[in-house]
Design an enzyme around this catalytic site. Structure first.
Site, PDB file in Angstrom:
ATOM      1  N   ARG A 165      -1.070   0.279  -9.975  1.00  0.00           N
ATOM      2  CA  ARG A 165      -1.128  -0.207  -8.598  1.00  0.00           C
ATOM      3  C   ARG A 165      -2.186  -1.303  -8.443  1.00  0.00           C
ATOM      4  NH1 ARG A 165       1.378   3.542  -5.103  1.00  0.00           N
ATOM      5  NH2 ARG A 165       3.077   4.505  -6.273  1.00  0.00           N
ATOM      6  N   HIS A 221      -2.395   6.570  -9.921  1.00  0.00           N
ATOM      7  CA  HIS A 221      -3.625   6.196  -9.214  1.00  0.00           C
ATOM      8  C   HIS A 221      -4.789   6.881  -9.936  1.00  0.00           C
ATOM      9  CE1 HIS A 221      -1.753   5.392  -4.960  1.00  0.00           C
ATOM     10  NE2 HIS A 221      -2.188   4.248  -5.463  1.00  0.00           N
ATOM     11  N   CYS A 252      -5.628  12.464  -1.968  1.00  0.00           N
ATOM     12  CA  CYS A 252      -4.794  11.381  -1.414  1.00  0.00           C
ATOM     13  C   CYS A 252      -4.805  11.415   0.111  1.00  0.00           C
ATOM     14  CB  CYS A 252      -3.348  11.509  -1.877  1.00  0.00           C
ATOM     15  SG  CYS A 252      -3.107  11.486  -3.644  1.00  0.00           S
TER      16      CYS A 252
HETATM   17  N1  ARG Z   1       3.877   8.216  -2.244  1.00  0.00           N
HETATM   18  C1  ARG Z   1       2.584   7.617  -2.304  1.00  0.00           C
HETATM   19  C2  ARG Z   1       2.592   6.422  -3.249  1.00  0.00           C
HETATM   20  O1  ARG Z   1       3.253   6.505  -4.254  1.00  0.00           O
HETATM   21  C3  ARG Z   1       1.562   8.623  -2.739  1.00  0.00           C
HETATM   22  C4  ARG Z   1       0.163   8.101  -2.663  1.00  0.00           C
HETATM   23  C5  ARG Z   1      -0.852   9.068  -3.200  1.00  0.00           C
HETATM   24  N2  ARG Z   1      -2.154   8.631  -2.935  1.00  0.00           N
HETATM   25  C6  ARG Z   1      -3.181   8.695  -3.807  1.00  0.00           C
HETATM   26  N3  ARG Z   1      -4.359   8.386  -3.363  1.00  0.00           N
HETATM   27  N4  ARG Z   1      -3.018   9.009  -5.064  1.00  0.00           N
HETATM   28  O2  ARG Z   1       1.982   5.420  -3.015  1.00  0.00           O
END
Ligand code: ARG
Length: 273
Positions: A138, A167, A261
């Protein structure tokens, strides 16, 4: 060594519009059912847990059509009372960025625009004086340089390699100013070596704990709120003197999320700065 709890200030977003409508990580399956009422009850238990521990929880108004907005950790990075806004990789989440940014502007925080993709505390974690920053899925590597400029803290780049742990906060948890827990195989060999150097006493998690999002935990320095299913990690943490509190966020896990999250840490300016 005694462990001390610090009172925290968190920002959370109620899962009013939570759903799994698209798939941007391997956990998400839009054809699998999600129970919205159960998701709300589980989130409410998490919020209650923080309040019972003496923390303060602010809430941001959820926006219809943004089913992942519940994952407040992705809304910003807040250090010393300054905010670095986010920029999402995926168009499905893009409109969350201005929603979070306006919350911070209204609350009076100075906000820095994101120049590159960065998904906030999902990939950016403060430990002691430094920032650990994930990349690979990401947050863009270029964002790490902006982070260092904005916050004036050393930034350590960590390369994530397993798409299930996309993440940083799914693969590593900050337990206190000196200690982290992490899943070694979620990182490249070089990043594993960096983590061994920085944290020789780290708690090493195994894949069974990481798969139930055990590392997506929220610690106040003493109390660690983590998924109840992460029993092996909870035992290791208790052996180190942490107090573990298990919560069940099964519905949010269907979107690839856990306790951390759902939780953004608001760090005010320290008197020494
Ligand atoms: N569905 C979200 C995504 O894929 C989940 C985010 C999870 N957040 C995190 N801080 N790991 O972006």
């Amino acid at each position: 060594m005694t462990l001390d709890a610090t009172r925290r200030h968190y920002l959370m977003c109620r899962p009013t519009y939570f759903a799994v409508e698209y798939a941007i990580n391997p956990w998400m399956d839009p054809s699998a059912p999600v129970d919205p009422a159960l998701a709300m009850a589980q989130w409410e238990t998490l919020r209650r847990t923080f309040l019972d521990l003496g923390h303060t929880v602010e809430e941001i108004e959820p926006v219809p059509g943004l089913p992942d907005m519940v994952f407040a950790a992705n809304g910003a990075t807040v250090v010393d009372g300054e905010v670095l806004a986010v920029q999402f990789r995926d168009p499905q989440r893009a409109d969350e960025a201005p929603a979070y940014r306006s919350w911070f502007e209204r609350a009076g925080y100075p906000v820095h625009e994101a120049k590159y993709v960065n998904e906030g505390e999902g990939d950016i974690l403060l430990v002691g004086g430094m920032l650990l920053a994930g990349t690979g899925f990401r947050t863009a590597h270029a964002a790490h340089a902006q982070l260092q400029e904005v916050f004036g803290r050393p930034v350590v780049t960590l390369q994530l390699v397993d798409p299930r742990f996309y993440h940083l906060d799914t693969a590593l948890c900050v337990l206190d100013d000196r200690t982290v827990a992490y899943l070694p195989e979620a990182f490249s060999p070089g990043s594993q070596a960096v983590l061994r150097r920085l944290f020789p006493d780290a708690v090493l998690a195994d894949i069974a704990d990481a798969e139930v999002f055990g590392l997506n935990a929220v610690s106040d320095g003493l109390n660690v709120v983590l998924p109840a299913q992460a029993t092996g990690l909870a035992t290791k943490l208790r052996e180190r003197g942490y107090n573990t509190i298990g919560v069940d966020l099964s519905e949010l896990l269907k979107a690839g999320g856990g306790p951390k999250c759902c939780t953004l840490v608001l760090r005010e300016r320290e008197a020494s700065k």
